[in-house]
Design a protein around this motif. Sequence first.
Motif, PDB file in Angstrom:
ATOM      1  N   ILE A 238      34.131  29.218 188.026  1.00 34.36           N
ATOM      2  CA  ILE A 238      32.829  28.589 187.889  1.00 34.36           C
ATOM      3  C   ILE A 238      31.786  29.672 187.678  1.00 34.36           C
ATOM      4  CG2 ILE A 238      32.390  28.599 190.384  1.00 34.36           C
ATOM      5  CD1 ILE A 238      31.429  25.712 188.072  1.00 34.36           C
ATOM      6  N   GLY A 239      30.840  29.394 186.791  1.00 32.82           N
ATOM      7  CA  GLY A 239      29.764  30.340 186.525  1.00 32.82           C
ATOM      8  C   GLY A 239      28.410  29.720 186.813  1.00 32.82           C
TER       9      GLY A 239
ATOM     10  N   ILE B 226      25.251  25.605 185.032  1.00 33.39           N
ATOM     11  CA  ILE B 226      26.531  25.765 185.711  1.00 33.39           C
ATOM     12  C   ILE B 226      27.609  25.721 184.633  1.00 33.39           C
ATOM     13  CG2 ILE B 226      26.830  23.289 186.147  1.00 33.39           C
ATOM     14  CD1 ILE B 226      28.130  24.043 188.824  1.00 33.39           C
ATOM     15  N   ALA B 227      28.650  26.521 184.793  1.00 31.79           N
ATOM     16  CA  ALA B 227      29.635  26.651 183.711  1.00 31.79           C
ATOM     17  C   ALA B 227      31.052  26.731 184.271  1.00 31.79           C
ATOM     18  CB  ALA B 227      29.332  27.890 182.873  1.00 31.79           C
TER      19      ALA B 227
ATOM     20  N   TYR C  70      24.698  20.050 177.098  1.00 33.90           N
ATOM     21  CA  TYR C  70      26.095  20.407 177.308  1.00 33.90           C
ATOM     22  C   TYR C  70      26.563  21.198 176.081  1.00 33.90           C
ATOM     23  CZ  TYR C  70      25.659  16.495 180.563  1.00 33.90           C
ATOM     24  OH  TYR C  70      25.232  15.644 181.545  1.00 33.90           O
ATOM     25  N   ILE C  71      27.126  22.362 176.298  1.00 34.15           N
ATOM     26  CA  ILE C  71      27.635  23.178 175.191  1.00 34.15           C
ATOM     27  C   ILE C  71      29.077  23.575 175.517  1.00 34.15           C
ATOM     28  CG2 ILE C  71      27.339  25.239 173.782  1.00 34.15           C
ATOM     29  CD1 ILE C  71      24.411  25.282 174.614  1.00 34.15           C
ATOM     30  N   THR C  72      30.011  23.076 174.713  1.00 39.42           N
ATOM     31  CA  THR C  72      31.415  23.439 174.862  1.00 39.42           C
ATOM     32  C   THR C  72      31.671  24.692 174.038  1.00 39.42           C
ATOM     33  OG1 THR C  72      32.033  21.123 175.128  1.00 39.42           O
ATOM     34  CG2 THR C  72      33.800  22.675 174.585  1.00 39.42           C
TER      35      THR C  72
ATOM     36  N   ASN D 215      39.706  31.567 176.028  1.00 39.23           N
ATOM     37  CA  ASN D 215      38.643  31.239 176.986  1.00 39.23           C
ATOM     38  C   ASN D 215      38.027  29.897 176.618  1.00 39.23           C
ATOM     39  OD1 ASN D 215      38.067  34.513 176.358  1.00 39.23           O
ATOM     40  ND2 ASN D 215      38.350  33.975 178.491  1.00 39.23           N
ATOM     41  N   LEU D 216      37.869  29.018 177.604  1.00 45.01           N
ATOM     42  CA  LEU D 216      37.182  27.740 177.429  1.00 45.01           C
ATOM     43  C   LEU D 216      36.112  27.619 178.498  1.00 45.01           C
ATOM     44  CD1 LEU D 216      40.248  25.382 176.801  1.00 45.01           C
ATOM     45  CD2 LEU D 216      38.613  26.204 175.096  1.00 45.01           C
ATOM     46  N   GLU D 217      34.934  27.158 178.103  1.00 45.63           N
ATOM     47  CA  GLU D 217      33.810  27.107 179.044  1.00 45.63           C
ATOM     48  C   GLU D 217      32.893  25.950 178.672  1.00 45.63           C
ATOM     49  OE1 GLU D 217      32.069  30.905 180.588  1.00 45.63           O
ATOM     50  OE2 GLU D 217      30.323  30.253 179.440  1.00 45.63           O
TER      51      GLU D 217
END
Length: 266
Positions: free
Chosen positions: A233-234, A206-207, A138-140, A185-187
């Motif tokens: 969603i990415g 998935i992002a 998980y990468i914020t 931007n937050l992802e």
Amino acid sequence: SARFYGFQSKSSRDNETNYADDEYGFTATVGYDITKNLHIQFGERIRKVSIGKGAVTSIPFTKDRYTPREVPGLNGFTAHAQKLAIIYSTLDARDMPTRGIYAKASIENSLKALGSSCDYRHYEMELKGYMPLADARYITVGRIVYNQTLGNEVPFLERSILGGETTLRGYGRNRFIDSSYLLLNLEERIRLFRWRLFNVNTDWEIAPFIDFGSVMESIDQAETINFEFNPGIGFRAVVRPNIVGRVDIGFGNEGPAVFVGLGYPF
């Protein structure tokens, strides 16, 4: 093929026009490491733009609705600009980082004396952060950017612009244009599984993301009501250390927008 809706954050979809954007040029950047984490960059950019009749006959041609006095650059323009940037970075990789911070301050100057259509300046400040969890499964990722354009009769495609695959992903490219913008931007990049193919590890991600931003005349004129909120969603296929295939779907007030490309959006 491109669209123009007018200036400012309140530009209406009812004012949609289209035009053909025919351009060529180059951008070159050289850098020097002052310290391990502090860098300086020098850039040179030339851009020659011609505006032609749009291919979509069901939408008005931009020149039929606006005049070059109302929209500078509508008859085409040339930009010849020089850029200076200071960068502080603790990222663990240049193209596909998983941890660290990145801060950049830059100024770009376009001079009529060197071939530009007019004199103007771009100022930009950007801050990005990457925080991994569970061995980077998980990468914020977060980014905040402020951009300001100063000058008279600045060509519309050289002003501060939001919309597209790297800014507000709920809208098409160049949707909002004004003299400055503020963007957040937050992802959350989530690795679903890792697949080994031809002796190469491919991460499938998935992002879910949120894009929040607005254009304005200047930062002191920013109003909360004018900010756009674009969730989305990415989906990414990642071959480290330098290949990312990407599909991003963003949702804005005018419906969904889909972007397909290479590389992370930021």
